[in-house]
Motif scaffolding. Structure first.
Motif, PDB file in Angstrom:
ATOM      1  N   GLY A 279       2.200  -8.943   1.237  1.00 34.89           N
ATOM      2  CA  GLY A 279       3.655  -9.068   1.227  1.00 34.89           C
ATOM      3  C   GLY A 279       4.149  -9.970   0.106  1.00 34.89           C
ATOM      4  N   ILE A 280       3.474 -11.107  -0.096  1.00 33.60           N
ATOM      5  CA  ILE A 280       3.852 -12.047  -1.165  1.00 33.60           C
ATOM      6  C   ILE A 280       3.617 -11.410  -2.527  1.00 33.60           C
ATOM      7  CG2 ILE A 280       3.381 -14.300  -2.209  1.00 33.60           C
ATOM      8  CD1 ILE A 280       4.743 -14.510   0.481  1.00 33.60           C
ATOM      9  N   ARG A 281       2.476 -10.717  -2.661  1.00 34.17           N
ATOM     10  CA  ARG A 281       2.153 -10.042  -3.927  1.00 34.17           C
ATOM     11  C   ARG A 281       3.213  -9.003  -4.274  1.00 34.17           C
ATOM     12  NH1 ARG A 281      -1.987  -5.310  -3.696  1.00 34.17           N
ATOM     13  NH2 ARG A 281      -0.031  -4.445  -2.926  1.00 34.17           N
ATOM     14  N   ASN A 282       3.574  -8.170  -3.278  1.00 30.57           N
ATOM     15  CA  ASN A 282       4.576  -7.130  -3.517  1.00 30.57           C
ATOM     16  C   ASN A 282       5.942  -7.730  -3.850  1.00 30.57           C
ATOM     17  OD1 ASN A 282       2.590  -5.302  -2.951  1.00 30.57           O
ATOM     18  ND2 ASN A 282       3.443  -4.609  -1.004  1.00 30.57           N
ATOM     19  N   LEU A 283       6.292  -8.835  -3.172  1.00 27.53           N
ATOM     20  CA  LEU A 283       7.579  -9.480  -3.426  1.00 27.53           C
ATOM     21  C   LEU A 283       7.637 -10.025  -4.853  1.00 27.53           C
ATOM     22  CD1 LEU A 283      10.321 -10.470  -2.400  1.00 27.53           C
ATOM     23  CD2 LEU A 283       9.177 -12.558  -1.588  1.00 27.53           C
ATOM     24  N   LEU A 284       6.569 -10.693  -5.285  1.00 22.84           N
ATOM     25  CA  LEU A 284       6.529 -11.239  -6.645  1.00 22.84           C
ATOM     26  C   LEU A 284       6.608 -10.130  -7.686  1.00 22.84           C
ATOM     27  CD1 LEU A 284       3.810 -14.038  -6.287  1.00 22.84           C
ATOM     28  CD2 LEU A 284       6.263 -14.366  -6.676  1.00 22.84           C
ATOM     29  N   LEU A 285       5.862  -9.059  -7.450  1.00 22.59           N
ATOM     30  CA  LEU A 285       5.864  -7.956  -8.411  1.00 22.59           C
ATOM     31  C   LEU A 285       7.227  -7.258  -8.436  1.00 22.59           C
ATOM     32  CD1 LEU A 285       4.094  -6.599 -10.458  1.00 22.59           C
ATOM     33  CD2 LEU A 285       3.167  -5.117  -8.687  1.00 22.59           C
ATOM     34  N   SER A 286       7.864  -7.125  -7.283  1.00 23.43           N
ATOM     35  CA  SER A 286       9.196  -6.517  -7.221  1.00 23.43           C
ATOM     36  C   SER A 286      10.211  -7.355  -7.985  1.00 23.43           C
ATOM     37  CB  SER A 286       9.649  -6.353  -5.763  1.00 23.43           C
ATOM     38  OG  SER A 286       8.775  -5.491  -5.063  1.00 23.43           O
TER      39      SER A 286
ATOM     40  N   GLY B 177       8.716   1.313  -4.740  1.00 26.61           N
ATOM     41  CA  GLY B 177       8.586   2.168  -3.571  1.00 26.61           C
ATOM     42  C   GLY B 177       7.138   2.421  -3.199  1.00 26.61           C
ATOM     43  N   PHE B 178       6.300   2.731  -4.191  1.00 28.77           N
ATOM     44  CA  PHE B 178       4.882   2.975  -3.929  1.00 28.77           C
ATOM     45  C   PHE B 178       4.150   1.696  -3.532  1.00 28.77           C
ATOM     46  CE2 PHE B 178       5.576   6.956  -6.332  1.00 28.77           C
ATOM     47  CZ  PHE B 178       4.989   7.827  -5.428  1.00 28.77           C
ATOM     48  N   LEU B 179       4.624   0.555  -4.003  1.00 29.94           N
ATOM     49  CA  LEU B 179       4.014  -0.727  -3.616  1.00 29.94           C
ATOM     50  C   LEU B 179       4.255  -1.045  -2.143  1.00 29.94           C
ATOM     51  CD1 LEU B 179       4.808  -3.227  -6.531  1.00 29.94           C
ATOM     52  CD2 LEU B 179       2.545  -2.655  -5.654  1.00 29.94           C
ATOM     53  N   TRP B 180       5.509  -0.832  -1.711  1.00 27.25           N
ATOM     54  CA  TRP B 180       5.895  -1.259  -0.363  1.00 27.25           C
ATOM     55  C   TRP B 180       5.571  -0.220   0.711  1.00 27.25           C
ATOM     56  CZ3 TRP B 180       6.915  -6.021   1.049  1.00 27.25           C
ATOM     57  CH2 TRP B 180       7.368  -6.938   0.087  1.00 27.25           C
ATOM     58  N   ALA B 181       5.434   1.053   0.337  1.00 29.77           N
ATOM     59  CA  ALA B 181       5.198   2.106   1.346  1.00 29.77           C
ATOM     60  C   ALA B 181       3.980   1.812   2.235  1.00 29.77           C
ATOM     61  CB  ALA B 181       5.070   3.464   0.669  1.00 29.77           C
ATOM     62  N   PRO B 182       2.785   1.489   1.658  1.00 27.88           N
ATOM     63  CA  PRO B 182       1.627   1.194   2.526  1.00 27.88           C
ATOM     64  C   PRO B 182       1.841  -0.035   3.404  1.00 27.88           C
ATOM     65  CG  PRO B 182       0.943   1.570   0.248  1.00 27.88           C
ATOM     66  CD  PRO B 182       2.424   1.437   0.243  1.00 27.88           C
ATOM     67  N   TYR B 183       2.629  -0.988   2.913  1.00 22.52           N
ATOM     68  CA  TYR B 183       2.887  -2.215   3.675  1.00 22.52           C
ATOM     69  C   TYR B 183       3.601  -1.889   4.984  1.00 22.52           C
ATOM     70  CZ  TYR B 183       4.405  -7.017   4.618  1.00 22.52           C
ATOM     71  OH  TYR B 183       4.620  -8.250   5.193  1.00 22.52           O
ATOM     72  N   PHE B 184       4.443  -0.852   4.962  1.00 25.01           N
ATOM     73  CA  PHE B 184       5.169  -0.432   6.167  1.00 25.01           C
ATOM     74  C   PHE B 184       4.541   0.811   6.797  1.00 25.01           C
ATOM     75  CE2 PHE B 184       8.402  -2.758   3.689  1.00 25.01           C
ATOM     76  CZ  PHE B 184       8.789  -3.689   4.655  1.00 25.01           C
ATOM     77  N   ASN B 185       3.262   1.053   6.450  1.00 22.60           N
ATOM     78  CA  ASN B 185       2.492   2.167   7.010  1.00 22.60           C
ATOM     79  C   ASN B 185       3.130   3.528   6.739  1.00 22.60           C
ATOM     80  OD1 ASN B 185       0.483   0.447   8.220  1.00 22.60           O
ATOM     81  ND2 ASN B 185       1.971  -0.028   9.842  1.00 22.60           N
ATOM     82  N   HIS B 186       3.652   3.674   5.551  1.00 22.70           N
ATOM     83  CA  HIS B 186       4.200   4.949   5.111  1.00 22.70           C
ATOM     84  C   HIS B 186       3.507   5.386   3.828  1.00 22.70           C
ATOM     85  CE1 HIS B 186       7.410   3.981   7.942  1.00 22.70           C
ATOM     86  NE2 HIS B 186       7.784   5.249   7.862  1.00 22.70           N
TER      87      HIS B 186
ATOM     88  N   ASP C 173       6.519   9.191  -1.101  1.00 20.22           N
ATOM     89  CA  ASP C 173       6.720  10.576  -1.560  1.00 20.22           C
ATOM     90  C   ASP C 173       7.480  10.526  -2.879  1.00 20.22           C
ATOM     91  OD1 ASP C 173       6.828  13.647  -0.650  1.00 20.22           O
ATOM     92  OD2 ASP C 173       8.727  13.109  -1.614  1.00 20.22           O
ATOM     93  N   VAL C 174       6.847  11.023  -3.933  1.00 22.45           N
ATOM     94  CA  VAL C 174       7.397  10.845  -5.270  1.00 22.45           C
ATOM     95  C   VAL C 174       8.745  11.551  -5.444  1.00 22.45           C
ATOM     96  CG1 VAL C 174       6.125  12.796  -6.281  1.00 22.45           C
ATOM     97  CG2 VAL C 174       6.868  10.917  -7.739  1.00 22.45           C
ATOM     98  N   LEU C 175       8.920  12.738  -4.856  1.00 19.47           N
ATOM     99  CA  LEU C 175      10.182  13.459  -5.028  1.00 19.47           C
ATOM    100  C   LEU C 175      11.331  12.762  -4.286  1.00 19.47           C
ATOM    101  CD1 LEU C 175       9.069  17.201  -4.822  1.00 19.47           C
ATOM    102  CD2 LEU C 175       9.734  15.900  -6.849  1.00 19.47           C
ATOM    103  N   ASN C 176      11.044  12.252  -3.083  1.00 21.56           N
ATOM    104  CA  ASN C 176      12.077  11.510  -2.346  1.00 21.56           C
ATOM    105  C   ASN C 176      12.461  10.233  -3.084  1.00 21.56           C
ATOM    106  OD1 ASN C 176      12.320  13.314  -0.230  1.00 21.56           O
ATOM    107  ND2 ASN C 176      10.761  12.331   1.017  1.00 21.56           N
ATOM    108  N   LEU C 177      11.453   9.524  -3.579  1.00 20.04           N
ATOM    109  CA  LEU C 177      11.725   8.292  -4.315  1.00 20.04           C
ATOM    110  C   LEU C 177      12.463   8.578  -5.618  1.00 20.04           C
ATOM    111  CD1 LEU C 177       8.364   6.351  -3.780  1.00 20.04           C
ATOM    112  CD2 LEU C 177      10.613   5.703  -2.902  1.00 20.04           C
TER     113      LEU C 177
END
Length: 392
Positions: A191-198, A223-232, A235-239
């Protein structure tokens, strides 16, 4: 715009620097009052070269200007400065007539800090990189192309790799990989890693002037960074659709800009076509060919140019630019600690930099590698795009 054509008007407004082109000659003024009458919308473009004092972002000035409407295209298919500036909210070009006075300053702390950082990075590149290659790295890393050699730009254009000079998803991808590597090395919680990178992505989007391609790539990466964090699963077309909507909410005129159209349509063509093309050609050529499918209708319409040589050029130029961008980014970061470290890294990078310029020159000179075409009608261009989207 009601004052366009006036010889001299008194203007009170706020100075705004253009983060997409700090080295350019243009600066912008958000007018509050024209001839003591309130102004609700519109921006005035000024030329820094004719203003006698140095203006900085947030300065409130009172001055006299003559205002003119930006020129429209003189011939069918010609460049319209009026349409180009209108997309940026600019309705008038102002010419300095005298009596400039700085009467205040808005302390826009965050944006001014980012502007100061970009000026510092530009100065660092000027100090540490051999000329004229410093201008190449300003284009590759910061999106500053105003002082880049026109001859070099011509090489990149005719070789079909001009997109490498414009900050795009490719550059953002390499930057994300570099920072992701270092943040993983620090063994931070996800979570900290994704926040810093975002936060770094947001900083880079603003630093390069909120370009459509950088905005798209930055949000896609986040979007691709955070998706696994929320267990999702991302999807590239949606994003991609989400980033397009947000891009257009920020500035609806983006829809008509070449950069926006290139950014989204070329990526869609790669997503739709590269798997199909893999059945006939190798994967390396399939991605490059799919990108050519996407770029050709747009380059033909706007620039009267098609560059089949791009299929070959991209295969070697993209990895080479990836090496240059990644290593130069490390050099910039270490250069902020001590410039001599950056000097040493850029001394080594000069050789692949020369290879990039020389290689694009060879590609641009290949017979039948590029050719001019008459401007297709808007109907032909849209029909071609529709066919390319439907066939897969």
């Amino acid at each position: 715009s009601n004052y366009n054509g006036c010889q001299k008007v008194e203007v009170i407004g706020e100075v705004r620097e253009d983060l997409s082109s700090l080295q350019g000659n243009k600066i912008y003024l958000k007018p509050f009052y024209l001839e003591k009458k309130g102004v609700r919308y519109g921006i005035i473009q000024l030329d820094k070269r004719y203003i006698p004092v140095k203006l900085t972002n947030g300065d409130i000035i009172k001055t006299e200007l003559s205002l003119y409407q930006p020129y429209k295209q003189m011939n069918p298919g010609g460049f319209s400065n009026y349409k180009y500036l209108k997309r940026k909210g600019v309705y008038s070009q102002g010419y300095y007539e005298g009596n400039l006075e700085i009467i205040g300053h808005f302390d826009r702390m965050i944006i001014n800090s980012i502007i100061d950082l970009k000026y510092r990075l530009i100065a660092l590149l000027d100090y540490t990189v051999e000329k004229p290659y410093n201008e190449l790295y300003k284009a590759l890393l910061l999106g500053e192309r105003d002082q880049l050699s026109e001859e070099w730009e011509q090489y990149f254009t005719l070789a079909g790799v001009n997109h490498l000079l414009a900050i795009s998803g490719l550059h953002v991808g390499f930057i994300v990989l570099i920072f992701l590597y270092f943040l993983n090395f620090l063994d931070l919680p996800e979570g900290i890693r994704n926040l810093l990178l975002s936060l770094l992505l947001i900083l880079y989007i603003i630093l390069t002037g909120v370009r459509a391609s950088v905005f798209r790539a930055g949000l896609l990466s986040a979007g691709f960074l955070w998706a696994p964090y929320f267990n999702h699963k991302g999807d590239v077309l949606n994003l991609l659709g989400l980033t397009a909507i947000l891009n257009l909410l920020l500035n609806p005129y983006q829809l008509f800009s070449v950069g926006f159209q290139f950014s989204y349509f070329v990526l869609l063509m790669i997503l739709f076509w590269y798997k199909i093309l893999e059945g006939y050609i190798t994967s390396v050529f399939s991605v490059s060919t799919a990108a050519l499918f996407g770029s050709s209708p747009i380059t033909a319409y706007y620039f009267n140019l098609i560059t089949p040589v791009a299929v070959i050029s991209n295969i070697w130029a993209i990895p080479l630019v990836g090496l240059l961008v990644s290593t130069a980014l490390i050099a910039l970061i270490t250069g902020l600690i001590h410039p001599i470290l950056a000097v040493l890294i850029f001394k080594v990078l000069i050789y692949p930099s020369k290879l990039l310029i020389y290689g694009t020159k060879i590609m641009s000179d290949l017979p039948y590698g590029n050719f001019e075409v008459p401007t297709p009608s808007i109907q032909v261009m849209l029909f071609t795009i529709l066919i390319l989207l439907i066939l897969p």
